[in-house]
Design a protein around this motif. Structure first.
Motif, PDB file in Angstrom:
ATOM      1  N   THR A  78       0.675  -1.203   0.055  1.00 24.41           N
ATOM      2  CA  THR A  78      -0.031  -0.035  -0.069  1.00 24.41           C
ATOM      3  C   THR A  78       0.967   1.274  -0.084  1.00 24.41           C
ATOM      4  O   THR A  78       1.762   1.376   0.908  1.00 24.41           O
ATOM      5  N   GLN A  79       0.537   2.179  -0.849  1.00 25.29           N
ATOM      6  CA  GLN A  79       1.446   3.434  -0.797  1.00 25.29           C
ATOM      7  C   GLN A  79       0.394   4.580  -0.372  1.00 25.29           C
ATOM      8  O   GLN A  79      -0.763   4.927  -0.861  1.00 25.29           O
ATOM      9  N   LYS A  93       5.183   7.156   0.681  1.00 26.92           N
ATOM     10  CA  LYS A  93       5.623   6.226   1.576  1.00 26.92           C
ATOM     11  C   LYS A  93       4.856   4.740   1.292  1.00 26.92           C
ATOM     12  O   LYS A  93       3.694   4.645   1.113  1.00 26.92           O
ATOM     13  N   TYR A 139       3.976   1.112   2.443  1.00 28.47           N
ATOM     14  CA  TYR A 139       3.945   0.070   3.706  1.00 28.47           C
ATOM     15  C   TYR A 139       3.610  -1.276   3.028  1.00 28.47           C
ATOM     16  O   TYR A 139       2.863  -1.493   1.957  1.00 28.47           O
ATOM     17  N   THR A 140       4.098  -2.229   3.731  1.00 28.33           N
ATOM     18  CA  THR A 140       3.887  -3.529   3.392  1.00 28.33           C
ATOM     19  C   THR A 140       3.164  -4.350   4.420  1.00 28.33           C
ATOM     20  O   THR A 140       3.465  -4.358   5.719  1.00 28.33           O
ATOM     21  N   ASN A 141       2.361  -5.465   4.185  1.00 27.65           N
ATOM     22  CA  ASN A 141       1.849  -6.233   5.110  1.00 27.65           C
ATOM     23  C   ASN A 141       1.935  -7.754   4.702  1.00 27.65           C
ATOM     24  O   ASN A 141       1.642  -8.088   3.624  1.00 27.65           O
TER      25      ASN A 141
END
Length: 129
Positions: free
Chosen positions: A40-41, A46, A48-50
């Motif tokens: 997700t940007q 920035k 983010y990863t999950n």
């Protein structure tokens, strides 16, 4: 491309072997994917990863020239695990290493290539704990 010399299928609860008498064709596909990671940007850029789960293995198996008995074994396997519903054990190396896998599809189709001879292909995906 890995060379698979013997493939074994084993249903987890009763360890009944459903292994066909012949091996899959030489063009067995083996891949590793990371489908469990979402990216997700944010508006500012920035990223983010999950990670729900990490590495997952897949095998694409192609069988040609299966006799009627081997077709019955694979049909019994997909029936006992109810398509994708239940995991079963798969060994790409003849029983040294087993992976819990599921079918990618709910059905298995066979093409009759000669009298009493069939071909089929399917994909199994590792169930990540």
């Amino acid at each position: 491309m890995p060379l698979i010399t013997e493939v074994r299928f084993r249903y987890s609860s009763n360890y009944t072997s459903y292994t066909p008498s012949r091996n899959p064709d030489m063009n067995v596909g083996h891949s590793t994917n990371y489908k469990g990671i979402t990216v997700t940007q944010a508006y500012g850029g920035k990223i983010y990863t999950n990670e729900r789960y990490g590495k997952q293995l897949e095998w694409e198996l192609n069988y040609t020239n299966l006799i009627e008995a081997d077709r019955g074994k694979l049909e019994a396997l997909i029936n006992v695990v109810k398509g994708r519903k239940t995991a079963f054990e798969f060994s790409p190396d003849g029983g040294t290493t087993y992976y819990n896998v599921r079918f990618e599809e709910n059905s298995l189709s066979f093409e009759q290539t000669a009298y009493g001879i069939y071909s089929t292909s399917f994909t199994v995906t590792q169930e990540v704990a």
